[in-house]
Design an enzyme around this catalytic site. Sequence first.
Site, short mmCIF file in Angstrom:
data_model
loop_
_atom_site.label_atom_id
_atom_site.label_comp_id
_atom_site.label_asym_id
_atom_site.label_seq_id
_atom_site.Cartn_x
_atom_site.Cartn_y
_atom_site.Cartn_z
N LYS A 1 40.63 31.25 42.59
CA LYS A 1 40.28 32.10 41.44
C LYS A 1 41.49 32.28 40.53
CE LYS A 1 40.34 36.76 42.00
NZ LYS A 1 41.71 37.21 41.69
N LYS B 1 47.69 45.02 51.39
CA LYS B 1 48.69 45.84 50.67
C LYS B 1 48.11 47.07 49.99
CE LYS B 1 48.43 43.07 46.34
NZ LYS B 1 49.02 41.96 45.58
N ASP C 1 43.80 34.94 38.53
CA ASP C 1 44.12 36.33 38.82
C ASP C 1 43.45 37.22 37.79
OD1 ASP C 1 47.06 37.23 40.69
OD2 ASP C 1 45.14 38.24 40.49
N GLU C 2 43.43 38.52 38.11
CA GLU C 2 42.59 39.41 37.27
C GLU C 2 43.16 39.63 35.87
OE1 GLU C 2 44.24 40.37 39.96
OE2 GLU C 2 45.68 41.83 39.16
N HIS D 1 35.82 40.91 40.48
CA HIS D 1 37.05 41.61 40.84
C HIS D 1 36.89 43.07 40.44
CE1 HIS D 1 41.32 42.46 41.30
NE2 HIS D 1 41.52 41.23 41.73
N LYS E 1 48.89 31.77 41.75
CA LYS E 1 50.10 32.59 41.56
C LYS E 1 51.22 31.67 41.07
CE LYS E 1 48.45 36.48 43.47
NZ LYS E 1 48.35 37.79 42.86
O1 LIG Z 1 43.53 39.31 42.77
C1 LIG Z 1 43.82 39.42 43.98
O2 LIG Z 1 42.98 39.41 44.89
C2 LIG Z 1 45.26 39.68 44.35
O3 LIG Z 1 46.06 39.26 43.27
C3 LIG Z 1 45.69 39.08 45.65
O4 LIG Z 1 47.02 38.62 45.55
P1 LIG Z 1 47.94 38.63 46.87
O5 LIG Z 1 47.19 37.89 47.96
O6 LIG Z 1 49.22 37.92 46.46
O7 LIG Z 1 48.17 40.08 47.23
MG LIG Z 2 45.12 39.80 41.62
#
Ligand SMILES: O=C(O)[C@H](O)COP(=O)(O)O
Ligand SMILES: [Mg+2]
Length: 401
Positions: free
Chosen positions: A166, A297, A168-169, A257, A140
């Site tokens: 990983k 979330k 991110d998507e 993912h 991130k």
């Molecule tokens: O790809 C993921 O799993 C999410 O982006 C998780 O991100 P977060 O832990 O900041 O919600």
């Molecule tokens: Mg993500």
Amino acid sequence: MSDLFSYYYFRPRSDTKPEDAAIAIAEEETTGTWTDLKTRKDYVKALDGSVEELHAEGDGYVAKIRYPAEIFEPGNIPQYLSVFAGNLFGLGRLDAVRLLDIDIPEKLACFEGPLFGMKGVRRLIGTDKSGRPHVGTIIKPKVGLTPKDTAEVAYNAAVGGVDFIKDDETLTDQAFCPMDERIEAVMGKIDRAQGETGRKILYAVNISDRADRIVERAERALEHGANTLMVDVITCGYSALQALSEEMKINVPVHVHRTMHGAMTRMPEHGIAMRPLARLVRLSGGDQLHTGTISGKMGHSPEELKRDNEILKEDYFGLKPVFPVASGGLHPGKVHAEISGLGCDIVLQAGGGIHGHPDGTESGARAMRQAVDAYMEGLTAQEYAKDHTELRKALEKWGVR
Ligand SMILES: O=C(O)[C@H](O)COP(=O)(O)O
Ligand SMILES: [Mg+2]
């Protein structure tokens, strides 16, 4: 069992009897349409679908529909989906319909499945004896960092104790962070962290791309040193995942993912439940799969999630079990709830919950590992935080008393 059975929840339109609605699904997805046909031949009957069971449930009904195995082209997942997850969702005689699960006969489960599976990934990381949950992170901010800064974040997470990192998507091969350069930078740092910690650390590079290019992209990633691949299976399609596991002899795990799944899985009355999607990932060769969290979330049903994780691990045509991944909104204060709800066969992933730690990524990773260690020692996070500063600061920041 030689045919394929699908289970649907549905609510019929007010002018449609439930049995007629169920028949409409069976007909539409096999040999019928909205009216009788002058072109029908007697022999076509062999491919007629049928309603095997129908009962009222909640505000609607649940039907078990039989699809003759001969309707399916063995090994062709797109065609499978066009049958049991096809036009039916648009039928006017249904006000709502949700595919709940599928029972596939052996002869249609003709896939290699995962190369590593959960046990193989555990052996790579060295947790096959302890059986502890794995800790993962997502780089991130999800996009925008240069390869060098991405590698710095990965290094800090690695020395802090994560097993798995990983992309991110939404990060693939953009100009601001070219994939080849990113892999070399990150793997250079991971090699250093592995030397310093003595631990194996996986980095899943997101190779999501057009299905006919993904094999070449995977080969490029491996040439540049990737030790794990990642695919966004809903946006790329199961063909992409199948191509990886069937077209090339990859010797690294594939992390799957499921971004965009929410458009299908979220509504309890309409769409496709995660369970059939998860079964198809296992058949297509995913080693790890995001399935959701108990306390994170994203909207979800904890009961469905627990069952979905179980089916990834239960015996299924002799295919290797898939490692379920809990990710989205997790932080060290949520680890106890996740493990209590989902068990230790889980990858607990945190993006913001690690990189948002008051003392930065390394401390955030340490705090996640401390929260897992607390659970494994039968202590609450709060008890463990008394003499583990990183965990204490995480609990304070995210208001866990
Ligand atoms: O790809 C993921 O799993 C999410 O982006 C998780 O991100 P977060 O832990 O900041 O919600
Ligand atoms: Mg993500």
